[in-house]
Design a protein around this motif. Structure first.
Motif, PDB file in Angstrom:
ATOM      1  N   LYS A   1      55.106  -5.516  89.430  1.00  0.00           N
ATOM      2  CA  LYS A   1      54.271  -3.411  88.687  1.00  0.00           C
ATOM      3  C   LYS A   1      54.712  -3.291  87.455  1.00  0.00           C
ATOM      4  O   LYS A   1      54.993  -3.660  86.314  1.00  0.00           O
ATOM      5  CB  LYS A   1      55.726  -2.664  89.637  1.00  0.00           C
ATOM      6  N   CYS A   2      53.363  -2.396  87.545  1.00  0.00           N
ATOM      7  CA  CYS A   2      53.134  -1.856  85.610  1.00  0.00           C
ATOM      8  C   CYS A   2      54.155  -1.202  84.853  1.00  0.00           C
ATOM      9  O   CYS A   2      54.725  -0.345  86.033  1.00  0.00           O
ATOM     10  CB  CYS A   2      52.147  -1.044  85.715  1.00  0.00           C
ATOM     11  N   THR A   3      54.996  -1.558  84.137  1.00  0.00           N
ATOM     12  CA  THR A   3      56.444  -0.829  83.667  1.00  0.00           C
ATOM     13  C   THR A   3      55.318   0.599  82.481  1.00  0.00           C
ATOM     14  O   THR A   3      56.106   1.427  82.773  1.00  0.00           O
ATOM     15  CB  THR A   3      56.948  -1.704  82.150  1.00  0.00           C
ATOM     16  N   LYS A   4      53.944   1.163  82.878  1.00  0.00           N
ATOM     17  CA  LYS A   4      54.453   1.765  81.501  1.00  0.00           C
ATOM     18  C   LYS A   4      53.682   3.124  83.101  1.00  0.00           C
ATOM     19  O   LYS A   4      54.062   4.087  83.873  1.00  0.00           O
ATOM     20  CB  LYS A   4      53.218   2.227  81.006  1.00  0.00           C
ATOM     21  N   CYS A   5      52.571   2.620  84.043  1.00  0.00           N
ATOM     22  CA  CYS A   5      51.985   3.633  85.129  1.00  0.00           C
ATOM     23  C   CYS A   5      52.286   3.336  85.777  1.00  0.00           C
ATOM     24  O   CYS A   5      52.224   4.224  87.287  1.00  0.00           O
ATOM     25  CB  CYS A   5      50.311   3.373  85.077  1.00  0.00           C
ATOM     26  N   LYS A   6      53.556   2.754  86.174  1.00  0.00           N
ATOM     27  CA  LYS A   6      54.042   1.864  87.963  1.00  0.00           C
ATOM     28  C   LYS A   6      53.342   1.786  88.968  1.00  0.00           C
ATOM     29  O   LYS A   6      53.712   1.518  89.820  1.00  0.00           O
ATOM     30  CB  LYS A   6      54.793   3.979  88.445  1.00  0.00           C
TER      31      LYS A   6
ATOM     32  N   LYS B   1      47.812  -7.794  81.740  1.00  0.00           N
ATOM     33  CA  LYS B   1      48.066  -6.546  81.660  1.00  0.00           C
ATOM     34  C   LYS B   1      48.047  -6.246  82.703  1.00  0.00           C
ATOM     35  O   LYS B   1      46.775  -6.417  83.217  1.00  0.00           O
ATOM     36  CB  LYS B   1      47.481  -5.765  80.378  1.00  0.00           C
ATOM     37  N   CYS B   2      48.169  -4.902  83.146  1.00  0.00           N
ATOM     38  CA  CYS B   2      48.117  -3.691  83.734  1.00  0.00           C
ATOM     39  C   CYS B   2      46.757  -3.447  84.008  1.00  0.00           C
ATOM     40  O   CYS B   2      45.653  -3.649  83.043  1.00  0.00           O
ATOM     41  CB  CYS B   2      49.297  -3.172  83.947  1.00  0.00           C
ATOM     42  N   PRO B   3      45.660  -3.767  85.102  1.00  0.00           N
ATOM     43  CA  PRO B   3      44.095  -3.068  85.297  1.00  0.00           C
ATOM     44  C   PRO B   3      43.641  -1.965  84.772  1.00  0.00           C
ATOM     45  O   PRO B   3      42.725  -1.775  84.344  1.00  0.00           O
ATOM     46  CB  PRO B   3      43.380  -3.850  86.410  1.00  0.00           C
ATOM     47  N   LYS B   4      44.648  -1.277  85.112  1.00  0.00           N
ATOM     48  CA  LYS B   4      44.546   0.115  85.411  1.00  0.00           C
ATOM     49  C   LYS B   4      44.849   1.020  83.252  1.00  0.00           C
ATOM     50  O   LYS B   4      43.878   2.140  82.936  1.00  0.00           O
ATOM     51  CB  LYS B   4      45.575   1.205  86.029  1.00  0.00           C
ATOM     52  N   CYS B   5      46.116   0.188  83.098  1.00  0.00           N
ATOM     53  CA  CYS B   5      46.518   1.655  82.086  1.00  0.00           C
ATOM     54  C   CYS B   5      46.606   0.118  80.946  1.00  0.00           C
ATOM     55  O   CYS B   5      46.931   0.442  79.580  1.00  0.00           O
ATOM     56  CB  CYS B   5      47.171   2.058  81.893  1.00  0.00           C
ATOM     57  N   LYS B   6      46.931  -1.242  80.734  1.00  0.00           N
ATOM     58  CA  LYS B   6      47.328  -2.236  80.315  1.00  0.00           C
ATOM     59  C   LYS B   6      48.316  -1.994  79.495  1.00  0.00           C
ATOM     60  O   LYS B   6      48.404  -3.125  78.643  1.00  0.00           O
ATOM     61  CB  LYS B   6      46.231  -1.941  78.729  1.00  0.00           C
ATOM     62  N   GLY B   7      49.339  -1.473  80.008  1.00  0.00           N
ATOM     63  CA  GLY B   7      50.411  -1.744  80.332  1.00  0.00           C
ATOM     64  C   GLY B   7      51.054  -3.055  81.170  1.00  0.00           C
ATOM     65  O   GLY B   7      50.663  -3.987  80.686  1.00  0.00           O
ATOM     66  N   ASP B   8      52.757  -3.415  80.521  1.00  0.00           N
ATOM     67  CA  ASP B   8      53.207  -4.740  80.590  1.00  0.00           C
ATOM     68  C   ASP B   8      53.639  -4.722  82.649  1.00  0.00           C
ATOM     69  O   ASP B   8      54.148  -3.923  82.552  1.00  0.00           O
ATOM     70  CB  ASP B   8      54.322  -4.529  79.937  1.00  0.00           C
TER      71      ASP B   8
HETATM   72 ZN    ZN Z   1      49.687  -0.040  84.383  1.00  0.00          ZN
END
Ligand code: ZN
Length: 307
Positions: A87-92, A128-135
């Motif tokens: 799960k992305c920590t930024k965009c969930k 990184k997250c493919p959608k928002c580059k978040g961790d």
């Molecule tokens: Zn994300």
């Protein structure tokens, strides 16, 4: 024609189409078969019944799709029928760990690997997250069964994730009332349900789908006492171990210990004959022997049929 073209044409001709498509909240992974799709499916089933069920003298049943919690505790599915997710920590957003890692870094980690292997690959390759580059958070297991509540008390039960469960649960009754003798095949065609994280490839990865399942019960000490083996001993099968596919007769496969016994070889043999009759180009197919981490958690030996 490649896969996408065939599926596009089938969609245009009404073989299949998305479920609930007139509403905005239609969920991915659910499809309807139109009239041509149903007649294609029925034709396949006729062949399946003729070449496997009747040929081998199997029994066919039609079990319930909702089954009680105890069934899945006993089968291990409550604990083990899970996909690794991140799960992305930024965009969930949530992703399948194995697929996301393979798509971004080309590193293949089997879905049944330890969770720490996914975390390490993400860290070492800076994925990184493919959608928002978040961790990403640490990888987790997500159980893919659909839970349902029975009656006003909403007692816990599940939509079956495979058609095999009722075959196992019903075995004692069937064996007795139908006067069964080992080896005994019990078959079932019906719907199964899996809460896939990212359903895709139209009819290949679905949340609701048909399974044509056969379970053969046997005496494990008599796996080489298989009279019917003579029917298929000269049938040619293609087997892939590691990266190489080789053609051999069922007899050669047993003698060279490529297949561990006559019992498994007999069923791979009648399957090979069945697949040939479906029109599949068998020279482009193989039974691939699965490695330890790829096999289902309950399997001792496993082959996947691949085209
Ligand atoms: Zn994300």
């Amino acid at each position: 024609m490649n896969y996408e073209d065939v599926m596009k044409l089938a969609l245009e001709r009404g073989f299949y189409f998305p479920s609930c498509e007139i509403y905005a909240d239609a969920q991915a992974g659910f499809w309807e078969y139109g009239p041509s799709g149903v007649s294609l499916k029925n034709k396949f089933l006729e062949l399946w019944r003729r070449e496997l069920i009747r040929r081998d003298g199997m029994m066919e049943i039609d079990g319930s799709q909702i089954m009680s919690k105890s069934v899945f505790e006993a089968s291990g599915h409550l604990g083990n029928f899970a996909d690794p997710i991140i799960k992305c920590t930024k965009c969930k957003s949530t992703f399948r760990a194995d697929r996301t890692i393979s798509e971004i870094s080309k590193i293949e980690i089997p879905e049944s690997a330890d969770l720490v292997e996914f975390d390490n690959a993400i860290l070492q390759n800076n994925i990184k997250c493919p959608k928002c580059k978040g961790d990403f958070e640490n990888a987790k297991k997500f159980n893919m069964m659909f839970k349902v509540g029975i009656g006003p008390e909403e007692e816990e039960a599940y939509l079956r994730p495979e058609t095999c469960q009722s075959i196992f649960v019903d075995f004692p009754r069937l064996f007795k009332t139908m006067r069964g003798k080992l080896p005994l095949g019990i078959a079932q065609i019906g719907k199964s349900f899996r809460n896939e994280i990212s359903p895709r490839q139209s009819l290949l990865r679905l949340r609701e789908f048909y399974q044509a399942e056969i379970e053969v019960f046997c005496n494990p000490t008599k796996l080489d006492e298989m009279e019917r083996f003579s029917e298929v001993q000269n049938t040619i099968i293609r087997i892939q171990i590691d990266t190489k596919a080789v053609s051999m007769t069922c007899k050669e496969a047993v003698e060279s210990k490529t297949i561990p016994n006559k019992f498994v070889a007999y069923y791979l043999g009648i399957l090979a004959e069945f697949y040939e009759k479906t029109g599949i180009d068998v020279t482009k197919s193989r039974f691939r022997k699965l490695g330890d981490k790829e096999k289902a958690f309950y399997a001792q030996v496993a082959f996947d049929f691949e085209v």
